[in-house]
Design a protein around this motif. Sequence first.
Motif, PDB file in Angstrom:
ATOM      1  N   VAL A  32       0.868  -1.165   0.000  1.00 29.01           N
ATOM      2  CA  VAL A  32       0.000   0.000   0.000  1.00 29.01           C
ATOM      3  C   VAL A  32       0.910   1.221   0.000  1.00 29.01           C
ATOM      4  CG1 VAL A  32      -1.736   1.295   1.289  1.00 29.01           C
ATOM      5  CG2 VAL A  32      -1.782  -1.219   1.275  1.00 29.01           C
ATOM      6  N   MET A  33       0.560   2.224  -0.797  1.00 32.70           N
ATOM      7  CA  MET A  33       1.390   3.421  -0.898  1.00 32.70           C
ATOM      8  C   MET A  33       0.627   4.648  -0.424  1.00 32.70           C
ATOM      9  SD  MET A  33       4.190   2.185  -1.979  1.00 32.70           S
ATOM     10  CE  MET A  33       5.051   3.734  -2.250  1.00 32.70           C
ATOM     11  N   GLY A  34       1.371   5.560   0.184  1.00 27.02           N
ATOM     12  CA  GLY A  34       0.745   6.783   0.670  1.00 27.02           C
ATOM     13  C   GLY A  34       1.641   7.983   0.444  1.00 27.02           C
ATOM     14  N   TRP A  35       1.020   9.138   0.436  1.00 27.44           N
ATOM     15  CA  TRP A  35       1.748  10.411   0.415  1.00 27.44           C
ATOM     16  C   TRP A  35       1.356  11.190   1.681  1.00 27.44           C
ATOM     17  CZ3 TRP A  35       5.573  11.963  -2.779  1.00 27.44           C
ATOM     18  CH2 TRP A  35       5.707  11.317  -4.021  1.00 27.44           C
ATOM     19  N   PHE A  36       2.348  11.768   2.310  1.00 27.24           N
ATOM     20  CA  PHE A  36       2.152  12.617   3.475  1.00 27.24           C
ATOM     21  C   PHE A  36       2.894  13.929   3.232  1.00 27.24           C
ATOM     22  CE2 PHE A  36       0.325   9.754   6.695  1.00 27.24           C
ATOM     23  CZ  PHE A  36       0.433   8.552   6.022  1.00 27.24           C
ATOM     24  N   ARG A  37       2.604  14.919   4.043  1.00 23.29           N
ATOM     25  CA  ARG A  37       3.344  16.168   3.944  1.00 23.29           C
ATOM     26  C   ARG A  37       3.561  16.748   5.334  1.00 23.29           C
ATOM     27  NH1 ARG A  37      -1.288  19.901   0.925  1.00 23.29           N
ATOM     28  NH2 ARG A  37      -2.697  20.145   2.720  1.00 23.29           N
ATOM     29  N   GLN A  38       4.588  17.563   5.437  1.00 22.82           N
ATOM     30  CA  GLN A  38       4.925  18.140   6.744  1.00 22.82           C
ATOM     31  C   GLN A  38       5.463  19.542   6.575  1.00 22.82           C
ATOM     32  OE1 GLN A  38       7.797  15.899   9.067  1.00 22.82           O
ATOM     33  NE2 GLN A  38       6.869  16.646  10.968  1.00 22.82           N
ATOM     34  N   VAL A  39       4.927  20.423   7.376  1.00 24.33           N
ATOM     35  CA  VAL A  39       5.408  21.798   7.476  1.00 24.33           C
ATOM     36  C   VAL A  39       6.260  21.887   8.731  1.00 24.33           C
ATOM     37  CG1 VAL A  39       4.733  24.200   7.764  1.00 24.33           C
ATOM     38  CG2 VAL A  39       3.378  22.693   6.286  1.00 24.33           C
ATOM     39  N   PRO A  40       7.388  22.590   8.697  1.00 23.25           N
ATOM     40  CA  PRO A  40       8.230  22.695   9.900  1.00 23.25           C
ATOM     41  C   PRO A  40       7.427  23.163  11.108  1.00 23.25           C
ATOM     42  CG  PRO A  40       9.399  23.570   8.017  1.00 23.25           C
ATOM     43  CD  PRO A  40       8.011  23.258   7.537  1.00 23.25           C
ATOM     44  N   GLY A  41       7.600  22.434  12.194  1.00 27.64           N
ATOM     45  CA  GLY A  41       6.905  22.791  13.421  1.00 27.64           C
ATOM     46  C   GLY A  41       5.538  22.158  13.568  1.00 27.64           C
ATOM     47  N   PRO A 105      -6.731  -3.189   2.020  1.00 28.53           N
ATOM     48  CA  PRO A 105      -6.513  -2.117   2.989  1.00 28.53           C
ATOM     49  C   PRO A 105      -5.885  -0.861   2.409  1.00 28.53           C
ATOM     50  CG  PRO A 105      -5.662  -4.207   3.801  1.00 28.53           C
ATOM     51  CD  PRO A 105      -5.962  -4.378   2.361  1.00 28.53           C
ATOM     52  N   TYR A 106      -6.121   0.226   3.119  1.00 28.38           N
ATOM     53  CA  TYR A 106      -5.385   1.452   2.916  1.00 28.38           C
ATOM     54  C   TYR A 106      -5.129   2.034   4.299  1.00 28.38           C
ATOM     55  CZ  TYR A 106      -9.659   4.035   3.935  1.00 28.38           C
ATOM     56  OH  TYR A 106     -10.775   4.538   4.540  1.00 28.38           O
ATOM     57  N   TYR A 107      -4.189   2.926   4.397  1.00 26.71           N
ATOM     58  CA  TYR A 107      -3.786   3.447   5.700  1.00 26.71           C
ATOM     59  C   TYR A 107      -3.608   4.950   5.623  1.00 26.71           C
ATOM     60  CZ  TYR A 107      -2.758  -1.482   6.128  1.00 26.71           C
ATOM     61  OH  TYR A 107      -2.871  -2.846   6.107  1.00 26.71           O
ATOM     62  N   THR A 108      -4.050   5.628   6.665  1.00 26.42           N
ATOM     63  CA  THR A 108      -3.970   7.093   6.691  1.00 26.42           C
ATOM     64  C   THR A 108      -3.119   7.638   7.833  1.00 26.42           C
ATOM     65  OG1 THR A 108      -5.988   7.278   8.026  1.00 26.42           O
ATOM     66  CG2 THR A 108      -6.260   7.279   5.624  1.00 26.42           C
ATOM     67  N   ARG A 109      -2.627   6.770   8.696  1.00 27.78           N
ATOM     68  CA  ARG A 109      -1.766   7.215   9.793  1.00 27.78           C
ATOM     69  C   ARG A 109      -0.312   6.957   9.425  1.00 27.78           C
ATOM     70  NH1 ARG A 109      -3.981   3.989  14.855  1.00 27.78           N
ATOM     71  NH2 ARG A 109      -3.366   2.325  13.428  1.00 27.78           N
ATOM     72  N   ASP A 110       0.542   7.916   9.727  1.00 25.18           N
ATOM     73  CA  ASP A 110       1.949   7.721   9.363  1.00 25.18           C
ATOM     74  C   ASP A 110       2.556   6.559  10.139  1.00 25.18           C
ATOM     75  OD1 ASP A 110       3.364  10.609  11.176  1.00 25.18           O
ATOM     76  OD2 ASP A 110       2.061   8.963  11.811  1.00 25.18           O
ATOM     77  N   SER A 111       2.031   6.254  11.306  1.00 24.69           N
ATOM     78  CA  SER A 111       2.554   5.131  12.092  1.00 24.69           C
ATOM     79  C   SER A 111       2.242   3.774  11.456  1.00 24.69           C
ATOM     80  CB  SER A 111       2.000   5.174  13.516  1.00 24.69           C
ATOM     81  OG  SER A 111       0.586   5.121  13.498  1.00 24.69           O
ATOM     82  N   ASP A 112       1.336   3.755  10.498  1.00 22.90           N
ATOM     83  CA  ASP A 112       1.006   2.507   9.806  1.00 22.90           C
ATOM     84  C   ASP A 112       2.021   2.138   8.735  1.00 22.90           C
ATOM     85  OD1 ASP A 112      -2.500   3.308   9.928  1.00 22.90           O
ATOM     86  OD2 ASP A 112      -1.374   1.925  11.198  1.00 22.90           O
ATOM     87  N   TYR A 113       2.856   3.074   8.353  1.00 20.10           N
ATOM     88  CA  TYR A 113       3.793   2.854   7.257  1.00 20.10           C
ATOM     89  C   TYR A 113       5.184   2.576   7.778  1.00 20.10           C
ATOM     90  CZ  TYR A 113       0.186   4.504   4.068  1.00 20.10           C
ATOM     91  OH  TYR A 113      -0.971   4.635   3.347  1.00 20.10           O
ATOM     92  N   GLY A 114       5.855   1.621   7.158  1.00 21.12           N
ATOM     93  CA  GLY A 114       7.166   1.218   7.640  1.00 21.12           C
ATOM     94  C   GLY A 114       8.328   1.732   6.824  1.00 21.12           C
ATOM     95  N   SER A 115       8.074   2.137   5.581  1.00 21.98           N
ATOM     96  CA  SER A 115       9.146   2.620   4.714  1.00 21.98           C
ATOM     97  C   SER A 115       8.802   4.009   4.226  1.00 21.98           C
ATOM     98  CB  SER A 115       9.323   1.685   3.516  1.00 21.98           C
ATOM     99  OG  SER A 115       9.680   0.386   3.938  1.00 21.98           O
ATOM    100  N   TRP A 116       9.832   4.874   4.208  1.00 22.13           N
ATOM    101  CA  TRP A 116       9.625   6.278   3.838  1.00 22.13           C
ATOM    102  C   TRP A 116      10.683   6.735   2.852  1.00 22.13           C
ATOM    103  CZ3 TRP A 116       5.555   9.242   5.566  1.00 22.13           C
ATOM    104  CH2 TRP A 116       4.757   8.661   6.581  1.00 22.13           C
TER     105      TRP A 116
END
Length: 126
Positions: A32-41, A105-116
Amino acid sequence: VQLQASGGGLVQAGDSLSLSCAASGRTFSDYVMGWFRQVPGKEREFVAAITRSGLNTYYADSVKGRFTISRDNAKKTVYLQMNSLKPGDTAVYYCAARYSSTPYPYYTRDSDYGSWGQGTLVTVSS
């Protein structure tokens, strides 16, 4: 599985940008593949996910209708097409992978993913 994201850059509001994430090492179609994003802070937030076959996709409300996630299992690559970009989309974008033994399945929590992947910066100017 190892992931390498690319495609980030500086664009103006309203523009489009396409991100890619190339995988290597394991059977890509088992993930399963996902995209996440993060802003500093701020915490990393879910953007989109796609099931193993690519038949089902899921989006955060903030990007629904503007972003499209897709995958090419033969090329071991997942994509994120971003249209109508807004300054609020400015962030470092990460692709992520999680092994799944079933196709649904699909996953929406970053803790569900093992590779980044390493992240790619998208900056949207107003």
